[in-house]
Scaffold this motif. Structure first.
Motif, mmCIF file in Angstrom:
data_model
loop_
_atom_site.group_PDB
_atom_site.id
_atom_site.type_symbol
_atom_site.label_atom_id
_atom_site.label_comp_id
_atom_site.label_asym_id
_atom_site.label_seq_id
_atom_site.Cartn_x
_atom_site.Cartn_y
_atom_site.Cartn_z
ATOM 1 N N ASP A 38 0.865 -1.183 0.000
ATOM 2 C CA ASP A 38 0.000 0.000 0.000
ATOM 3 C C ASP A 38 0.900 1.231 0.000
ATOM 4 O O ASP A 38 1.463 1.617 1.013
ATOM 5 C CB ASP A 38 -0.912 -0.006 1.232
ATOM 6 N N GLU A 39 1.012 1.855 -1.167
ATOM 7 C CA GLU A 39 1.896 3.012 -1.300
ATOM 8 C C GLU A 39 1.413 4.208 -0.492
ATOM 9 O O GLU A 39 2.187 5.096 -0.160
ATOM 10 C CB GLU A 39 1.996 3.402 -2.785
ATOM 11 N N LYS A 40 0.109 4.221 -0.146
ATOM 12 C CA LYS A 40 -0.422 5.354 0.617
ATOM 13 C C LYS A 40 0.040 5.327 2.064
ATOM 14 O O LYS A 40 -0.043 6.314 2.778
ATOM 15 C CB LYS A 40 -1.955 5.337 0.577
ATOM 16 N N ASN A 41 0.466 4.164 2.554
ATOM 17 C CA ASN A 41 0.830 4.030 3.961
ATOM 18 C C ASN A 41 2.298 3.661 4.136
ATOM 19 O O ASN A 41 2.636 2.785 4.921
ATOM 20 C CB ASN A 41 -0.053 2.969 4.629
ATOM 21 N N THR A 42 3.150 4.345 3.401
ATOM 22 C CA THR A 42 4.585 4.040 3.470
ATOM 23 C C THR A 42 5.185 4.453 4.806
ATOM 24 O O THR A 42 6.247 3.957 5.190
ATOM 25 C CB THR A 42 5.320 4.772 2.341
ATOM 26 N N HIS A 102 -8.651 1.571 2.972
ATOM 27 C CA HIS A 102 -7.316 1.857 2.419
ATOM 28 C C HIS A 102 -7.316 2.027 0.909
ATOM 29 O O HIS A 102 -6.355 2.538 0.352
ATOM 30 C CB HIS A 102 -6.343 0.743 2.801
ATOM 31 N N TYR A 103 -8.400 1.568 0.252
ATOM 32 C CA TYR A 103 -8.431 1.605 -1.213
ATOM 33 C C TYR A 103 -9.755 2.185 -1.691
ATOM 34 O O TYR A 103 -10.807 2.010 -1.046
ATOM 35 C CB TYR A 103 -8.267 0.190 -1.791
ATOM 36 N N ASP A 149 -9.101 0.894 -7.495
ATOM 37 C CA ASP A 149 -7.661 0.863 -7.189
ATOM 38 C C ASP A 149 -7.095 -0.545 -7.385
ATOM 39 O O ASP A 149 -7.808 -1.546 -7.291
ATOM 40 C CB ASP A 149 -7.408 1.282 -5.734
#
Length: 846
Positions: A530-534, A597-598, A602
């Motif tokens: 999950d690139e949003k939660n790096t 998260h998505y 997505d």
């Protein structure tokens, strides 16, 4: 002005006047007692329920300590134990990672050493036998012993299989004592002696920070002087002792305050305060209505007596003192009666509240707290004193001439001439009579309406408890079967998956309609990219990916998923290209969309580190990319593994099985025909008891009993309060009618002297009662409607298991009885007072 010592004379006048009004006294004592009953019942229910729930919460939490330090060492314990803020601290040492006896599959057990303080705070003091002393002595709760088949006898042998850092060790013990198991705390407790701890020093070394082993860790329960600001006190104890509150610090101590005491730290918001004050004012007003009317009757009946007192020099203040003294004498009789009755009623209702909460089965004892009696007595006394203020003022202000001529509603407005051709008709005369004292008429109607509004509110609430909502939170099918570990929130799979033999046995039972498997398990090792939660550091596996729960559902449970947005398209899902994301629900079953998260559309990339398809940088995994098709609700009790995950996904079972090496059946949901529900319940109970004891089940019928009990509780408690307020309303109505008849005795005599018959007079009184009832009906319908739509509807929206339903049928059922009562009471009251002849009544005014 000459001061005369006349207090004794005033007391004598008050006492003799009191003794001369026996009927008034009886009615007043009943009214004051009922008012005290109301206050005491509510105070008892409030304090008793809070006390009971807090005690049950403590037992569910495993002790009544204010706070606990977890997984500490002997050195850390010794550094903290003497802190000035600590009133009492217990030493509780865990002696293994788990007790592995097969008897504990459905109810796990723990093995501890507790010092005397730990036994007391943890409710583990033996009630039979003695505390363990020798190395091989233990004590335990009765249910644990029952599961092991150990007789309740001192010296009875038992064997424990202990998990010591992954190694199973069997040890023999003898029973030294036991205590009764608490149904709220569903974990077995077995306690060893200090001699056992001293005999295994190497084995019980605390290595928690190295290997997360629980063997040898110390949990210290702390009691402070009070429960105010527990978080602040605990933080000060930790920091003053040289330790940190920062989880990343090397000297961090894991800790928490007891959630049983959290309520003591909450501030009361304005809305709650206003609601509580409004409720108290409503009860004070209810009591005021009746007590005011009783003393008004007394004053009106004795108005000539007060007028004569004025002629011999009695001041208004002294007359008010006479009335107040009588009220206090009546209160000393009525209030204690009300306190005793109210406490008894409240004490009997508190267990109903507790037993229909999540703490059902807890031992409930309502202690006779002095605050219950002090608060109730004060509120009742204040209500009495307020209620006597206006009658006292009337008696104090009346002149001797006015006292002789006084009739009900004798005001200037009543003396205005009015031309009419039909004024002599009974209905119009009755209506005019009610208008002579509009204030009292309104008060009586309001008093009668209060109980009806409360009654309708109670039934509205009980009918708004939504069975489907309530049941769907726990089981959204008729039955759910799984391994016993699943219901203990300890499912991992596949070693504790649902057995196929159990599923096949269920499917062959009469009445079986449809069912489906739910696959999943932490052992499968799923993770998401999950690139949003790096930046998220927690919930990552050793490879840096975010751990996820992925479930595979067969047709029936898949179709029963609650769609929040997007699509639930079987055809698309079956292609293996689409996936559904699970979103948690809050207590009101509202999706917490901030936790998704998505977005729909997505790309979702999942890795399964149990697979063998690819190898990269020394790690083996399968990977697959999906398109987000929609969001569905995570039902904690029916479509999850009952543990918390940040990432949750749902797939068709056939797609899921291609991604894992060994698909594990987490649970199996199914429905049966209505006529076979009870038979299936009996079969499952028998099967899980004798054929496969490691399996267990839940059903909607278990939850249905809780639901029915909750409805009954609302009706019973609300009905009891409605009955008390209804009694006050009826008594107030009787008093109003009596007041009207007594103050119009001369008027009735004059009417009869010019030709009105007793039958006509009774008809007038019946019409008056009819109008009172008619006004009560109208006001009750209006108030019930407004209260239901504005207050009850909003309240139902706050609770997840309520679906508001507007109803008025309870009122419509009661109203015919109210009309009968409204016309019968005036007739009975008139018959009780019509003892003198017309001439005798006319001479009373001379």
């Amino acid at each position: 002005m000459i001061k005369v010592k006349n207090k004794k004379a005033i007391r004598n006048l008050a006492d003799k006047s009191y003794r001369a009004n026996k009927v008034r006294n009886l009615i007043a004592i009943i009214a004051i007692a009922l008012t005290a009953v109301l206050f005491t019942t509510l105070f008892t229910m409030g304090i008793g329920t809070v006390e009971g729930l807090q005690q049950a919460t403590m037992r569910q939490a495993g002790g009544d300590g204010h706070a606990v330090l977890k997984y500490i060492t002997d050195e850390e314990f010794n550094n903290i134990k003497d802190h000035v803020l600590i009133k009492e601290i217990s030493y509780n040492r865990m002696l293994c990672d788990g007790v592995e006896n097969k008897e504990f599959l459905k109810r796990r057990a723990e093995f501890w050493y507790d010092d005397d303080g730990g036994m007391k705070l943890g409710f583990c003091e033996p009630t039979s036998g003695h505390k363990p002393v020798a190395e091989n002595e233990v004590i335990a709760d009765t249910k644990t012993l029952q599961l092991m088949g150990v007789p309740l006898e001192v010296g009875a042998p038992l064997t424990l299989t202990l998990d010591i850092r992954g190694e199973e060790v069997q040890r023999d013990f003898v029973l030294a004592g036991w205590w009764e198991s608490d149904p709220v705390f569903n974990v077995g407790q077995i306690l060893a002696s200090r001699a056992y701890v001293d005999a295994h020093p190497a084995e019980l070394q605390n290595s928690y920070k190295v290997d997360n082993s629980l063997t040898g860790v110390i949990n210290a329960s702390i009691m402070f002087k009070n429960s105010i600001d527990l978080e602040g006190k605990l933080a000060k104890v930790i920091t003053d002792s040289g330790y940190s509150l920062d989880e990343k610090a090397p000297n961090y101590l894991e800790h928490n305050v007891s959630w049983a005491y959290l309520s003591t730290n909450f501030g009361m918001d304005a809305g709650t305060l206003i609601a509580l004050l409004s409720g108290l004012l409503l009860i004070v007003f209810t009591g005021y209505l009746i007590i005011y009317n009783i003393f008004q009757i007394s004053v009106i009946r004795d108005i000539r007596f007060y007028g004569l007192l004025k002629t011999i020099g009695t001041t208004g203040r002294q007359i008010r003192r006479i009335i107040r003294r009588q009220a206090l004498i009546l209160s000393t009789i009525g209030i204690p009666i009300g306190l005793i009755l109210g406490f008894s009623i409240g004490k009997s209702l508190v267990p109903l509240l507790i037993n229909n909460s999540t703490y059902a089965g807890s031992a409930v004892s309502v202690s006779p707290s002095p605050w219950i009696f002090i608060g109730s007595a004060l509120f009742a006394l204040v209500t009495v004193l307020i209620s006597t203020f206006k009658p006292g003022r009337i008696a104090a202000s009346v002149s001797p001439v006015e006292a002789v001529r006084y009739t009900d509603g004798n005001t200037k407005q009543n003396c205005k001439p009015k031309k009419s051709t039909d004024g002599g008709k009974m209905p119009r005369m009755a209506l005019a009579n009610l208008g002579r004292n509009k204030r009292r008429t309104v008060l009586v109607v309001i008093s009668l309406s209060l109980s009806l509004v409360l009654l309708n509110t109670v039934f509205t609430l009980s009918q708004s408890i939504d069975m489907n909502k309530f049941l769907s939170k726990f089981v959204d099918t008729d039955f759910l079967i799984a391994h016993a570990d699943y219901f203990q929130n300890d499912y991992s799979g596949p070693e504790n998956q649902t057995s196929e033999s159990f599923i096949q046995a269920v499917e062959t039972q009469p009445g079986f309609e449809a069912g489906g498997r739910l696959y999943g398990g932490r052992a499968e090792g799923f993770a998401a990219e999950d690139e949003k939660n790096t930046t998220q550091e927690y919930n990552r596996n050793p490879y840096g990916d975010l751990m996820a729960a992925v479930y595979g559902l067969e047709g029936m449970p898949l179709q029963r998923l609650e769609l929040i947005d997007g699509e639930l398209d079987d055809a698309k899902l079956a292609t293996g290209k689409y996936i559904l994301e699970g979103v948690p629900l809050d207590d009101n079953s509202i999706p917490e969309m901030e936790n998704k998260h998505y977005e729909i559309g997505d790309a979702v990339i999942l890795h399964n580190y149990k697979g063998t398809s690819e190898t990269f940088a020394g790690r083996e995994y399968t990977t697959q990319e999906f398109i987000m098709l929609g969001h569905v609700a995570i039902k904690h009790y029916s479509n999850s593994d009952r543990t918390g995950w940040d990432y949750n996904f749902y797939l068709p079972a056939d797609v899921y099985k291609t991604m894992v090496v060994q698909p594990a059946v987490m649970s199996y949901a199914f429905n049966v025909s209505e006529d076979q529900e009870a038979a299936m319940e009996r079969f499952l109970q028998s099967y899980t008891d004798s054929v496969e004891p490691v399996m267990n089940y839940v059903s909607k019928f278990t939850s249905l009993k809780e639901f029915s009990g909750m409805q009954s509780t609302v009706v019973m408690i609300g009905g009891a309060l409605s009955f008390i307020i209804g009694l006050i309303g009826i008594l107030n109505f009787v008093n109003a009618i009596l007041t009207s008849i007594l103050t119009r005795r001369k008027e009735f005599a004059m009417l009869q002297s010019i030709g009105m018959t007793r039958r006509q007079l009774r008809r007038i009184l019946m019409f008056e009662g009819f109008y009172y009832t008619l006004g009560t009906c109208a006001l009750s319908l209006v108030f019930s409607t407004l209260f239901s739509l504005l207050i009850v509807k909003s309240f139902c929206g706050l609770l997840w298991f309520f679906s508001y339903h507007f109803i008025l049928w309870p009122l419509l059922i009661v109203l015919p009885f109210l009309f009968m009562l409204g016309m019968m009471i005036p007739l009975v009251s008139y018959a009780m007072t019509d003892k003198q002849s017309i001439v005798e009544r006319l001479r009373e005014a001379e």
